[in-house]
Design a protein around this motif. Structure first.
Motif, PDB file in Angstrom:
ATOM      1  N   ALA A 176     -11.708  25.004 -54.050  1.00 16.38           N
ATOM      2  CA  ALA A 176     -10.838  23.821 -54.080  1.00 16.38           C
ATOM      3  C   ALA A 176      -9.364  24.173 -54.095  1.00 16.38           C
ATOM      4  N   ARG A 177      -9.040  25.409 -54.482  1.00 19.43           N
ATOM      5  CA  ARG A 177      -7.623  25.743 -54.603  1.00 19.43           C
ATOM      6  C   ARG A 177      -6.925  25.816 -53.251  1.00 19.43           C
ATOM      7  N   GLN A 178      -7.686  26.081 -52.196  1.00 23.83           N
ATOM      8  CA  GLN A 178      -7.087  26.098 -50.855  1.00 23.83           C
ATOM      9  C   GLN A 178      -7.204  24.680 -50.299  1.00 23.83           C
ATOM     10  N   LEU A 234     -11.606  18.405 -60.765  1.00 24.25           N
ATOM     11  CA  LEU A 234     -11.232  19.060 -59.514  1.00 24.25           C
ATOM     12  C   LEU A 234      -9.852  19.687 -59.659  1.00 24.25           C
ATOM     13  N   HIS A 235      -9.598  20.699 -58.869  1.00 22.12           N
ATOM     14  CA  HIS A 235      -8.289  21.344 -58.916  1.00 22.12           C
ATOM     15  C   HIS A 235      -7.185  20.299 -58.684  1.00 22.12           C
ATOM     16  N   THR A 236      -7.407  19.414 -57.721  1.00 20.32           N
ATOM     17  CA  THR A 236      -6.525  18.253 -57.560  1.00 20.32           C
ATOM     18  C   THR A 236      -7.409  17.038 -57.279  1.00 20.32           C
ATOM     19  N   PRO A 256       0.600  24.239 -67.317  1.00 23.00           N
ATOM     20  CA  PRO A 256       1.068  25.553 -66.852  1.00 23.00           C
ATOM     21  C   PRO A 256       1.721  25.499 -65.478  1.00 23.00           C
ATOM     22  N   ASP A 257       1.718  24.333 -64.849  1.00 22.96           N
ATOM     23  CA  ASP A 257       2.433  24.176 -63.579  1.00 22.96           C
ATOM     24  C   ASP A 257       2.713  22.695 -63.335  1.00 22.96           C
ATOM     25  N   VAL A 258       3.534  22.456 -62.337  1.00 20.72           N
ATOM     26  CA  VAL A 258       3.945  21.074 -62.059  1.00 20.72           C
ATOM     27  C   VAL A 258       2.737  20.219 -61.671  1.00 20.72           C
ATOM     28  N   ASP A 310       7.242  26.051 -65.920  1.00 19.42           N
ATOM     29  CA  ASP A 310       7.596  26.159 -64.508  1.00 19.42           C
ATOM     30  C   ASP A 310       7.205  27.566 -64.045  1.00 19.42           C
ATOM     31  N   LYS A 311       6.131  27.599 -63.231  1.00 18.87           N
ATOM     32  CA  LYS A 311       5.537  28.890 -62.856  1.00 18.87           C
ATOM     33  C   LYS A 311       5.751  29.184 -61.365  1.00 18.87           C
ATOM     34  N   ARG A 312       5.919  30.436 -61.034  1.00 18.94           N
ATOM     35  CA  ARG A 312       6.051  30.856 -59.644  1.00 18.94           C
ATOM     36  C   ARG A 312       4.932  31.830 -59.348  1.00 18.94           C
ATOM     37  N   ARG A 313       4.368  31.741 -58.125  1.00 19.71           N
ATOM     38  CA  ARG A 313       3.322  32.697 -57.761  1.00 19.71           C
ATOM     39  C   ARG A 313       3.855  33.632 -56.686  1.00 19.71           C
ATOM     40  N   PRO A 314       4.299  34.851 -57.052  1.00 17.62           N
ATOM     41  CA  PRO A 314       4.810  35.774 -56.037  1.00 17.62           C
ATOM     42  C   PRO A 314       3.711  36.203 -55.070  1.00 17.62           C
ATOM     43  N   PRO A 371      -1.046  35.746 -54.597  1.00 15.68           N
ATOM     44  CA  PRO A 371      -2.225  35.164 -55.227  1.00 15.68           C
ATOM     45  C   PRO A 371      -2.611  35.942 -56.483  1.00 15.68           C
ATOM     46  N   ASN A 372      -3.055  35.179 -57.500  1.00 12.23           N
ATOM     47  CA  ASN A 372      -3.478  35.770 -58.774  1.00 12.23           C
ATOM     48  C   ASN A 372      -2.347  36.415 -59.587  1.00 12.23           C
ATOM     49  N   GLN A 373      -1.093  36.175 -59.183  1.00 10.43           N
ATOM     50  CA  GLN A 373       0.034  36.617 -60.014  1.00 10.43           C
ATOM     51  C   GLN A 373       0.813  35.383 -60.440  1.00 10.43           C
ATOM     52  N   VAL A 433      -3.182  23.098 -71.124  1.00  8.84           N
ATOM     53  CA  VAL A 433      -4.328  22.476 -70.444  1.00  8.84           C
ATOM     54  C   VAL A 433      -4.337  22.894 -68.975  1.00  8.84           C
ATOM     55  N   ASP A 434      -5.466  23.423 -68.527  1.00  8.52           N
ATOM     56  CA  ASP A 434      -5.569  23.799 -67.110  1.00  8.52           C
ATOM     57  C   ASP A 434      -6.974  23.498 -66.620  1.00  8.52           C
ATOM     58  N   ASP A 435      -7.105  23.315 -65.305  1.00  7.23           N
ATOM     59  CA  ASP A 435      -8.456  23.059 -64.781  1.00  7.23           C
ATOM     60  C   ASP A 435      -9.307  24.310 -64.845  1.00  7.23           C
ATOM     61  N   LEU A 436      -8.677  25.475 -64.653  1.00  5.44           N
ATOM     62  CA  LEU A 436      -9.470  26.694 -64.694  1.00  5.44           C
ATOM     63  C   LEU A 436      -8.643  27.886 -65.146  1.00  5.44           C
ATOM     64  N   ILE A 437      -9.355  28.867 -65.683  1.00  8.88           N
ATOM     65  CA  ILE A 437      -8.742  30.177 -65.933  1.00  8.88           C
ATOM     66  C   ILE A 437      -9.518  31.155 -65.068  1.00  8.88           C
ATOM     67  N   ASP A 438      -8.814  31.815 -64.165  1.00  7.58           N
ATOM     68  CA  ASP A 438      -9.476  32.768 -63.266  1.00  7.58           C
ATOM     69  C   ASP A 438      -9.195  34.186 -63.784  1.00  7.58           C
ATOM     70  N   THR A 439      -8.104  34.784 -63.324  1.00  4.09           N
ATOM     71  CA  THR A 439      -7.783  36.135 -63.820  1.00  4.09           C
ATOM     72  C   THR A 439      -7.178  36.080 -65.229  1.00  4.09           C
ATOM     73  N   GLY A 440      -6.784  34.901 -65.661  1.00  9.78           N
ATOM     74  CA  GLY A 440      -6.177  34.747 -66.984  1.00  9.78           C
ATOM     75  C   GLY A 440      -4.677  34.986 -66.976  1.00  9.78           C
ATOM     76  N   THR A 441      -4.134  35.362 -65.810  1.00 11.52           N
ATOM     77  CA  THR A 441      -2.702  35.691 -65.733  1.00 11.52           C
ATOM     78  C   THR A 441      -1.847  34.484 -66.095  1.00 11.52           C
ATOM     79  N   THR A 442      -2.124  33.349 -65.437  1.00 10.65           N
ATOM     80  CA  THR A 442      -1.331  32.143 -65.697  1.00 10.65           C
ATOM     81  C   THR A 442      -1.379  31.798 -67.178  1.00 10.65           C
ATOM     82  N   PHE A 443      -2.590  31.709 -67.705  1.00 11.98           N
ATOM     83  CA  PHE A 443      -2.756  31.246 -69.080  1.00 11.98           C
ATOM     84  C   PHE A 443      -2.101  32.187 -70.090  1.00 11.98           C
TER      85      PHE A 443
HETATM   86  C1  R5P Z   1      -3.557  26.886 -60.521  1.00 15.10           C
HETATM   87  O1  R5P Z   1      -2.949  26.045 -59.915  1.00 15.10           O
HETATM   88  C2  R5P Z   1      -4.727  26.638 -61.431  1.00 15.10           C
HETATM   89  O2  R5P Z   1      -4.637  25.411 -62.079  1.00 15.10           O
HETATM   90  C3  R5P Z   1      -4.851  27.747 -62.438  1.00 15.10           C
HETATM   91  O3  R5P Z   1      -3.691  27.777 -63.234  1.00 15.10           O
HETATM   92  C4  R5P Z   1      -4.982  29.076 -61.775  1.00 15.10           C
HETATM   93  O4  R5P Z   1      -5.850  29.032 -60.697  1.00 15.10           O
HETATM   94  C5  R5P Z   1      -5.437  30.103 -62.775  1.00 15.10           C
HETATM   95  O5  R5P Z   1      -5.525  31.342 -62.133  1.00 15.10           O
HETATM   96  P1  R5P Z   1      -5.293  32.696 -62.899  1.00 15.10           P
HETATM   97  O6  R5P Z   1      -6.113  32.623 -64.156  1.00 15.10           O
HETATM   98  O7  R5P Z   1      -5.802  33.743 -61.941  1.00 15.10           O
HETATM   99  O8  R5P Z   1      -3.827  32.838 -63.153  1.00 15.10           O
END
Ligand code: R5P
Length: 310
Positions: A94-96, A128-130, A167-169, A190-194, A196-198, A216-226
């Motif tokens: 869903a992220r794409q 959903l992601h959005t 964690p983002d707009v 306010d987060k920037r993604r240089p 993917p996964n950063q 609050v986030d829909d998902l934690i993937d690599t955990g970097t954002t969180f």
């Molecule tokens: C991004 O827009 C999503 O809501 C999550 O913040 C993001 O996918 C989490 O990814 P990661 O844990 O790899 O930073």
């Protein structure tokens, strides 16, 4: 009225078992096998002619999960199920959801097309992601909210001077809705993604000092954002930082990062995702009853939105 039958793919059998148990039913008998080269084979072991069929399967990587769902739908259509609902607790890919750079795919739309083409009559998913992703489908889509489960959990905690952080707009609307329900403040990171996964934190908007903060986030993937957000908020003076995420994707060293970060005190997740990770900081709250209730209401043609009105 046609019979309600629930079957499951193999992406999260535990959740499917719990949904079935909550409905007081057993899962319908399905055999799923891989040929020696990995190709998938599916067979319904019971007559499903004329039934109201709910297939529980998430579409996270590996893409065999998606393929398994498509084949389950196709087989059900060919076996004359009356109505087929794809119940996708975690809607992977869903992220794409847009062309954010030239020559890339919109996988969320591709998957919507594939599900419809395979023969799904309805789709049910969670957080959903959005939310506008629902519009990628021309068939009915029921969108469930983990907040139905989470809000009760959060109300039982002793938070002080609470603020909800997005964690983002893109997550502001969800964060605002939690803030409203919990009578809390709102913070935006306010987060920037240089790449993917950063994730790099550029700015924190809102009052943070001496506050308990729930990210609050829909998902934690690599955990970097969180983890980056939690550390940024702690550095900015937050008293306690807690995470809340619907889909515990936890790839790579996500759990390790969470465990090791002194900024993170706790993370609440649901069981849409099955993992064999272990952490004293991560608390799982099941959404099985919620899916069961939504399935029952879909079957009975009663309102699903009223589930979220409390
Ligand atoms: C991004 O827009 C999503 O809501 C999550 O913040 C993001 O996918 C989490 O990814 P990661 O844990 O790899 O930073």
């Amino acid at each position: 009225m046609s019979e309600l039958v629930v079957v499951s793919g193999r992406s999260n059998r535990l959740l499917a078992d719990n949904v079935a148990a909550s409905l007081g039913k057993r899962l319908g008998a399905v055999t799923i096998r891989n040929f020696s080269d990995g190709e998938l084979w599916v067979k319904y072991e019971e007559n499903i002619r004329g039934v109201d069929l709910f297939i529980i399967q998430s579409t996270q990587a590996p893409s065999d999960n998606l393929m398994e769902l498509l084949i389950l739908i196709d087989a059900a259509r060919r076996a004359s199920a009356k109505r087929i609902t794809a119940v996708i607790p975690y809607f992977g890919y869903a992220r794409q959801d847009r062309k954010d750079q030239p020559r890339v795919s919109i996988t969320a739309k591709l998957i919507a097309n594939l599900l419809t083409e395979a023969g799904a009559d309805r789709v049910m998913s969670m957080d959903l992601h959005t939310p506008q992703l629902q519009g990628f489908f021309d068939i009915p889509f029921d969108h469930l909210y983990a907040s139905t489960v989470f809000i009760k959990v959060l109300r039982s905690q002793n938070f002080e001077n609470l603020a909800i952080a997005s964690p983002d707009v893109g997550g502001i609307k969800t964060a605002r809705s939690y803030a409203k329900k919990l009578d809390a403040g709102l913070v935006v990171v306010d987060k920037r993604r240089p790449a993917p996964n950063q994730a790099e934190i550029v700015n924190i908007i809102g009052e943070v000092e001496n506050r308990d903060i729930i990210i609050v986030d829909d998902l934690i993937d690599t955990g970097t954002t969180f983890v980056n957000c939690a550390e940024g908020l702690k550095k900015a003076g937050a008293r306690r930082v807690v995470g809340l995420c619907s889909h515990a994707v936890f790839s790579g060293s996500a759990v390790e990062k969470i465990n090791q970060s002194e900024a993170v005190s706790k993370v609440f997740v649901t069981d849409t995702f099955r993992g064999d990770w272990k952490s004293d900081k991560i608390e799982v709250h099941s959404v099985a009853d919620l899916f069961a209730e939504a399935i029952l209401r879909t079957h009975d043609n009663s309102s699903i939105s009223s589930l979220f009105e409390s």
